[in-house]
Design a protein around this motif. Structure first.
Motif, PDB file in Angstrom:
ATOM      1  N   ALA B  71       0.831  -1.210   0.000  1.00 18.68           N
ATOM      2  CA  ALA B  71       0.000   0.000   0.000  1.00 18.68           C
ATOM      3  C   ALA B  71       0.867   1.263   0.000  1.00 18.68           C
ATOM      4  CB  ALA B  71      -0.929  -0.007   1.211  1.00 18.68           C
ATOM      5  N   ASN B  74       2.447   1.728  -3.328  1.00 18.41           N
ATOM      6  CA  ASN B  74       1.461   2.272  -4.273  1.00 18.41           C
ATOM      7  C   ASN B  74       1.341   3.789  -4.124  1.00 18.41           C
ATOM      8  OD1 ASN B  74       0.858  -0.239  -5.252  1.00 18.41           O
ATOM      9  ND2 ASN B  74      -1.077  -0.465  -4.146  1.00 18.41           N
ATOM     10  N   TYR B 167      -8.156   8.380  -2.400  1.00 18.82           N
ATOM     11  CA  TYR B 167      -7.879   7.074  -1.776  1.00 18.82           C
ATOM     12  C   TYR B 167      -6.856   7.202  -0.646  1.00 18.82           C
ATOM     13  CZ  TYR B 167      -6.549   2.314  -0.922  1.00 18.82           C
ATOM     14  OH  TYR B 167      -6.278   1.133  -0.286  1.00 18.82           O
ATOM     15  N   GLU B 170      -8.671   8.304   2.389  1.00 20.35           N
ATOM     16  CA  GLU B 170      -9.472   7.240   2.997  1.00 20.35           C
ATOM     17  C   GLU B 170      -8.571   6.292   3.797  1.00 20.35           C
ATOM     18  OE1 GLU B 170     -11.644   4.877   0.188  1.00 20.35           O
ATOM     19  OE2 GLU B 170     -12.494   3.600   1.754  1.00 20.35           O
ATOM     20  N   ARG B 171      -7.456   5.914   3.168  1.00 18.04           N
ATOM     21  CA  ARG B 171      -6.561   4.955   3.776  1.00 18.04           C
ATOM     22  C   ARG B 171      -5.894   5.496   5.053  1.00 18.04           C
ATOM     23  NH1 ARG B 171      -2.414   1.371   3.790  1.00 18.04           N
ATOM     24  NH2 ARG B 171      -0.686   2.789   4.096  1.00 18.04           N
ATOM     25  N   ASN B 174      -8.385   6.244   7.970  1.00 17.75           N
ATOM     26  CA  ASN B 174      -8.790   4.975   8.554  1.00 17.75           C
ATOM     27  C   ASN B 174      -7.724   4.456   9.538  1.00 17.75           C
ATOM     28  OD1 ASN B 174      -8.969   1.952   8.556  1.00 17.75           O
ATOM     29  ND2 ASN B 174     -10.757   2.377   7.264  1.00 17.75           N
ATOM     30  N   LEU B 175      -6.466   4.510   9.107  1.00 14.54           N
ATOM     31  CA  LEU B 175      -5.395   3.977   9.954  1.00 14.54           C
ATOM     32  C   LEU B 175      -5.107   4.880  11.161  1.00 14.54           C
ATOM     33  CD1 LEU B 175      -3.026   2.583   7.194  1.00 14.54           C
ATOM     34  CD2 LEU B 175      -4.156   1.255   8.985  1.00 14.54           C
ATOM     35  N   ARG B 178      -7.657   3.892  13.714  1.00 16.39           N
ATOM     36  CA  ARG B 178      -7.350   2.569  14.264  1.00 16.39           C
ATOM     37  C   ARG B 178      -6.193   2.625  15.255  1.00 16.39           C
ATOM     38  NH1 ARG B 178      -9.356  -1.787  11.427  1.00 16.39           N
ATOM     39  NH2 ARG B 178     -10.425  -1.196   9.516  1.00 16.39           N
TER      40      ARG B 178
END
Lengths: 94, 283
Positions: B71, B74, B167, B170-171, B174-175, B178
């Protein structure tokens, strides 16, 4: 509780595919993260238009040791293949 | 102008059209000075994506999990790809026959215009993610505004980059939630990262006369105009992550003017070595 993330199976619907196909597996903490990881790991080369993920432990599988009873009986039942019927000329290519 | 993405804000689109209608296109004013300002602003964007992309690439093979490793790689590739476009346009605007590669590999630290935030060392994985998150929210807002640019080339690059960066947002968001709201250890590390990086966010929204000239021509937003929406989003995510934003308003600055920390020199030594040692080498 295990310190490892659980395993997920990934299914991708390709650009022109009819159904989702199993492409591999990955580790993720939950479904949301599994979808993000699947995007990064399995759709880098424009493979898909849709992703499904499912916990590997939620898949019920047939037992390899049961292979004989499950599959062998079909070997001798060639009449289940629709190759014995004569197709009338006027039907053309099926 | 290409069709605007859904995410474009109406007010910036109106401003751009208004500027264009009043003949405030860059070429209409004093061309030389404005081209130079345009070039500088393109370097600010392209150098920032270049350096952050390089920082991301440093994780390749070292991330905590295989999935995160891919990821991050990318994201590095997304940013380097955007860099090619931004620096390519910068070279075109400059008009001295240089290429994107020349700008990336053959300039020295004082000619780089990237934000100080992105040259910060990677630190631990949480630190890298926090830096990315703080930048991503700004980056998306910047690109959404640039997608309505009065310069067609800028608008097209921004529209393409918007999807990639949406994206990233979002990624990383999210992390951040978390890890911030994870266990004691992850929370402690994320809070430490936020405390360390917060003094570097202010520079994103600072505007000098170059930024103002380019904004007046409708080419790019005034950086200061992006702050309010950025703060709202960042505060929401950090609240969900149970992290506390530092009180201090102090902001390091200098990157946009070529005054960098020592870290940039090490990055360039690594990144530029091949072209410096073997000029013109290709593969």
């Amino acid at each position: 509780m295990s310190r490892e993330w659980p395993l997920w199976e990934v299914f991708i619907r390709g650009q022109h595919g009819l159904s989702h196909r199993h492409v591999g597996s990955l580790h993720a903490a939950d479904a949301e993260m599994a979808v993000l990881h699947a995007r990064d790991v399995y759709t880098r080369r424009n493979e898909g238009v849709s992703i499904w993920v499912v916990r590997s432990s939620d898949i019920a599988a047939s037992s390899p040791s049961n292979k004989g009873p499950l599959f062998d009986p079909a070997n001798t039942k060639i009449y289940r293949h629709p190759t014995f019927y004569e197709i009338p000329e006027e039907v053309g290519h099926m | 102008m290409p069709s605007l993405p859904d995410v474009a804000q109406a007010d910036t689109a109106d401003l751009a059209r208004e500027a264009a209608a009043h003949g405030q296109g860059l070429h209409a004013l004093s061309p030389g000075a404005n081209q130079a300002a345009f070039f500088e602003v393109l370097l600010q964007i392209g150098d920032t994506t270049l350096i952050l992309g390089h920082r991301d690439s440093e994780w390749c093979g070292h991330s905590p999990t295989l999935e995160e490793d891919i990821a991050l790689a990318n994201m590095a590739l997304d940013l380097i790809g955007q860099t090619q476009l931004w620096l390519g346009l910068a070279a075109e605007v400059e008009g001295k026959g240089r290429t994107a590669d020349d700008l990336a590999y053959l300039r020295d630290a004082w000619d780089f215009r990237n934000l100080l935030l992105v040259e910060r060392p990677n630190g631990d994985f949480g630190h890298t993610l926090m830096r990315h998150f703080l930048f991503d929210i700004y980056h998306l807002a910047l690109l959404q505004a640039l997608a309505t640019s009065s310069d067609r080339r800028v608008a097209e690059i921004a529209a393409k980059a918007c999807k990639e960066v949406a994206y990233h947002v979002e990624r990383t968001s999210n992390l951040i939630v978390r890890l911030g709201d994870g266990n004691d250890e992850s929370h402690r590390r994320m809070q430490a990262a936020l405390d360390a990086l917060w003094p570097y966010v202010g520079e994103m929204f600072m505007a000098d006369e170059k930024d103002e000239a380019v904004a007046a021509a409708g080419i790019a937003p005034n950086p200061a105009s992006l702050r309010a929406a950025w703060e709202t989003t960042v505060r929401n995510v950090l609240a969900a992550a149970t992290l506390t934003i530092p009180e201090s308003k102090f902001a390091h600055k200098g990157g946009k003017r070529g005054i960098h920390t020592e870290h940039l020199g090490y990055i360039l030594a690594d990144m530029q070595f091949l072209q410096r040692a073997y000029p013109g080498a290709s593969w």
